[in-house]
Design an enzyme around this catalytic site. Structure first.
Site, short mmCIF file in Angstrom:
data_model
loop_
_atom_site.label_atom_id
_atom_site.label_comp_id
_atom_site.label_asym_id
_atom_site.label_seq_id
_atom_site.Cartn_x
_atom_site.Cartn_y
_atom_site.Cartn_z
N GLU A 117 0.83 -1.21 0.00
CA GLU A 117 0.00 0.00 0.00
C GLU A 117 0.87 1.26 0.00
O GLU A 117 0.53 2.26 -0.64
CB GLU A 117 -0.96 -0.04 1.19
N GLU A 137 -4.29 -9.35 3.85
CA GLU A 137 -4.91 -9.01 5.14
C GLU A 137 -6.13 -9.86 5.50
O GLU A 137 -6.43 -10.05 6.69
CB GLU A 137 -5.32 -7.53 5.16
#
Length: 735
Positions: A117, A137
């Site tokens: 990210e 995640e």
């Protein structure tokens, strides 16, 4: 205490500021690192000698993602967390991506979770071919929380981004380049210099300055996008009906497409916050740390011993288990000697290994060249002549005590004195197996689960005499063949099978009392098990089920239910999937279909047991059925823990998940038990004991904790474990 994570800023003569993430071992993104990243960026933006920025990671790893060890503190209220949206919006979007100077991510090793990210917030990405990039995640019960749900679809397209997120599936640098996730591939030695030049090229307008949050060329038209999202929702509900967070992830992606990426970021931030405190996230974080704690063994790994090199492995028996173990070994490049009693059995064993590998080739998981190389590591033999230089032997013959005793006597004669002598027995006492040898210090259990080359658990069984060195050696082999090991003590069934023998026992008992076979299986699969007890019995085979049942009857007669149902069905050659008839009928590709014919066997079994169906059982909800099947499992798990067969309760959680398919999002059998409380479980077992007999009698360990109102697993110990693991765990979802 370990030093805080940080970033380092270095400005070169070319006007490029290199910001390096420093937080070993994998440069995880603790709050300290993220604050430091913001400060380094602001300094670089303010400095007049800086034209452009490169972000990289120290030691050949970009970043393994957000620091998972901090989750426990946040969930428990001990750690203050940044305000909602601060990292995704204030730092990554409004500081990194909105910067007035261009930035390039230089990616080597790992760029997972928050690491990717951060990279996606830069204006370009350069990677090495072997770098791993992904957003895994969801394996922790959360969603990407630093803008990943918005940027990844805009960089690789909606379909691929959903696959990467929902399946937690990382990709290598080469594929990332083909997809457009990274802009160029270079060698590790050229990585930072190439990134520096790329950043200067953007600054001098020779390359495009791209803010990935606002890219639209990879996004499908709205109507098509909605169809893709609809299909993804249907697949998520089909694959994991009990899980909410995959659907949340899809909703957040859709928000960004429909309402714009900024709206998507805010929805992502609030959803991430909610999911962080969910039971699913807490359970999966517990599993994450528990899995890494299995290799910490008092009396073995704390003695400073180093694993010895295992260069050659011998396996006795080429049946289903032996061939599976051999497959697991050669897939990790261990040369294997496979011994059988005659040419026919040997050829059959080698054919099974070939079939296991050919299945991988068909699925695209192995090349033809790799297949040939793996098969070249197998040598088939009919005697012990080749055993004089082996370092590890694993016996995988039928469960016959006298045969195993003879084999271990032979192994003692033919194998070198340092050789580890392991047995794959699933139930037989190791002291009995090694009774006729003088080598009990090197005899150990290496219990694989079927199919051995697929199932991730390795149960290492040590006796009072097993050398700590042997345990350390086997732990190392387990790691190298990509298994999760648990070390347990020696008893009938060891930890996994003993803990779960009531799973089928209780189900057989309820059927005699009037409950429906298929209703029980349905309740268990809806709870999250891969299959119910009766489908499992079909898969294993009734012969194995009866044989192991006899072992438990001999050792634990007071809590074994002697159902006649399996023997009655075996008389008519209904022995499970192998004969295409058991509790289910099997046609085609192992498709199980309920079979009304089983009622005649059930009625005969009830008659022989002298019981009449209990009408109350017919009124039970699926929740009630799950409790009646699993509370005896919890009761036995408490005995296993109390007797010291398991080192710690978290090992039983991992054993239940990786050995028996207990749903990981419930945290494992002991963690799930504590979510309901010892008092509640004890009360139910007491109620059933009065109604149905001693099979359900709570053990003393459970009774004591229920009386004192304390958890089955000490919370203080769990917290201490978390603190220790903060220092030692590899803080990334992919090893």
């Amino acid at each position: 205490m370990a030093a805080k994570g940080r970033t380092e800023l270095e400005v070169g003569a070319d006007g490029v500021a290199v910001i390096t993430i420093c937080n070993p071992p994998v440069n995880s993104l603790s709050v300290d690192v993220l604050y430091s990243l913001k400060e380094s960026y602001e300094e670089a933006l303010q400095r007049s000698d800086v034209k452009a920025i490169v972000v990289t990671g120290k030691g050949g790893k970009f970043s393994g993602g957000f620091d998972i060890s901090s989750f426990g503190g946040v969930q428990g209220g001990q750690t203050v967390q940044p305000k909602v949206g601060y990292i995704a919006i204030d730092i990554l979007t409004d500081t990194l991506e909105a910067a007035t100077k261009p930035s390039v991510a230089a990616i080597d090793g790992l760029a997972l979770g928050g690491g990717l990210e951060v990279a996606m917030a830069c204006h370009a990405r350069i990677a090495t071919p072997t770098a791993q990039l992904g957003l895994p995640e969801l394996q922790l019960g959360i969603i990407p929380g630093f803008g990943g749900t918005q940027r990844l679809p805009r960089l690789v397209g909606l379909t691929k981004s959903l696959e990467m997120m929902l399946l937690s599936k990382p990709i290598k640098g080469g594929e990332a380049h083909e997809l457009g996730l990274v802009d160029a591939l270079v060698s590790p030695n050229d990585l930072v210099n190439t990134a520096r030049q790329w950043a200067l090229d953007i600054y001098e307008l020779r390359r495009p300055w791209i803010k990935s949050l606002y890219k639209t060329d990879k996004l499908e038209p709205l109507g098509e996008a909605r169809e893709i999202l609809k299909f993804a929702r249907a697949q998520a509900q089909k694959q994991a009906a009990n899980l909410h967070h995959p659907l949340v992830c899809i909703d957040v992606v859709e928000e960004g497409i429909v309402a714009g990426p900024r709206a998507g970021l805010w929805k992502e931030a609030t959803a991430f916050q909610d999911l962080l405190f969910s039971d699913t996230c807490k359970s999966l974080v517990h599993v994450f740390f528990s899995q890494r704690a299995t290799s910490k063994i008092p009396g073995a790994t704390d003695l400073g011993l180093m694993p010895r090199k295992i260069s050659k492995v011998a396996i006795l028996g080429g049946g289903l288990m032996g061939s599976g173990i051999a497959t697991a070994m050669i897939l990790s490049n261990y040369p294997v000697i496979l011994k059988e009693v005659n040419e026919k059995f040997l050829n059959a064993g080698i054919d099974r290994i070939k079939a296991n590998l050919q299945s991988r080739v068909r699925k695209g998981k192995m090349t033809d060249e790799r297949y040939e190389k793996a098969m070249s590591l197998v040598t088939g033999v009919l005697d012990y002549e080749h055993f004089k230089d082996v370092d590890l032997v694993i016996e995988a013959v039928i469960e016959n005590v006298k045969l195993k005793q003879q084999i271990f006597s032979d192994l003692e004669k033919y194998c070198p004195s340092h050789c580890v002598l392991a047995t794959n027995t699933s139930t037989i006492d190791l002291n009995l197996i090694g009774e006729k040898t003088k080598s009990q210090d090197r005899i150990v259990g290496a219990h694989f689960f079927s199919p051995a080359h697929v199932m991730p658990l390795l149960e290492i069984v040590r006796t009072q005499r097993t050398s700590p060195q042997v345990v350390v050696d086997l732990l190392d082999v387990g790691r190298k063949i990509k298994k999760t090991p648990i070390v347990v003590g020696n008893c009938t069934g060891f930890a996994v099978n003993r803990m779960f023998f009531p799973y089928t026992q209780s189900a057989l008992f309820y059927v005699d009392l009037g409950m429906d076979v298929y209703k029980i299986d349905r309740a268990c699969t809806k709870f999250g098990m891969p299959m119910g007890p009766f489908r499992l019995a079909d898969l294993v085979g009734f012969g194995v089920a009866v044989a192991t049942g006899m072992q438990y009857l001999e050792n634990f007669p007071e809590r074994v239910y002697k159902s006649m149902l399996l023997p009655l069905m075996m008389e008519d050659n209904r022995v499970g999937e192998a004969t295409q008839k058991g509790f289910y009928k099997y046609e085609g590709k192992r498709k199980a279909t309920p079979d009304p014919e089983i009622m005649k066997y059930i009625e005969k079994s009830r008659s022989m047991a002298g019981v009449t169906p209990d009408p109350e059982l017919l009124k039970l909800t699926e929740k009630d059925i799950v409790e009646m099947v699993f509370f005896p499992v919890i009761n036995e798990a408490c005995r296993v823990l109390d007797e010291g067969i398991a080192v710690k309760a978290s090992d039983l959680d991992i054993a239940s998940i990786f050995g028996m398919g207990f749903p990981p999002y419930r945290g494992g059998v002991m963690y799930w038990a504590d979510s309901m409380g010892a008092k509640y479980i004890h009360g139910k077992l007491e109620e059933w004991t009065k109604r149905y007999g001693g099979f359900f009698k709570p053990c003393s360990y459970l009774a004591e904790r229920a009386a004192k109102g304390i958890p089955l697993v000490s919370k203080s110990l769990s917290f201490q474990l978390l603190l220790v693991l903060e220092l030692f765990a590899i803080l990334t979802i992919f090893r």
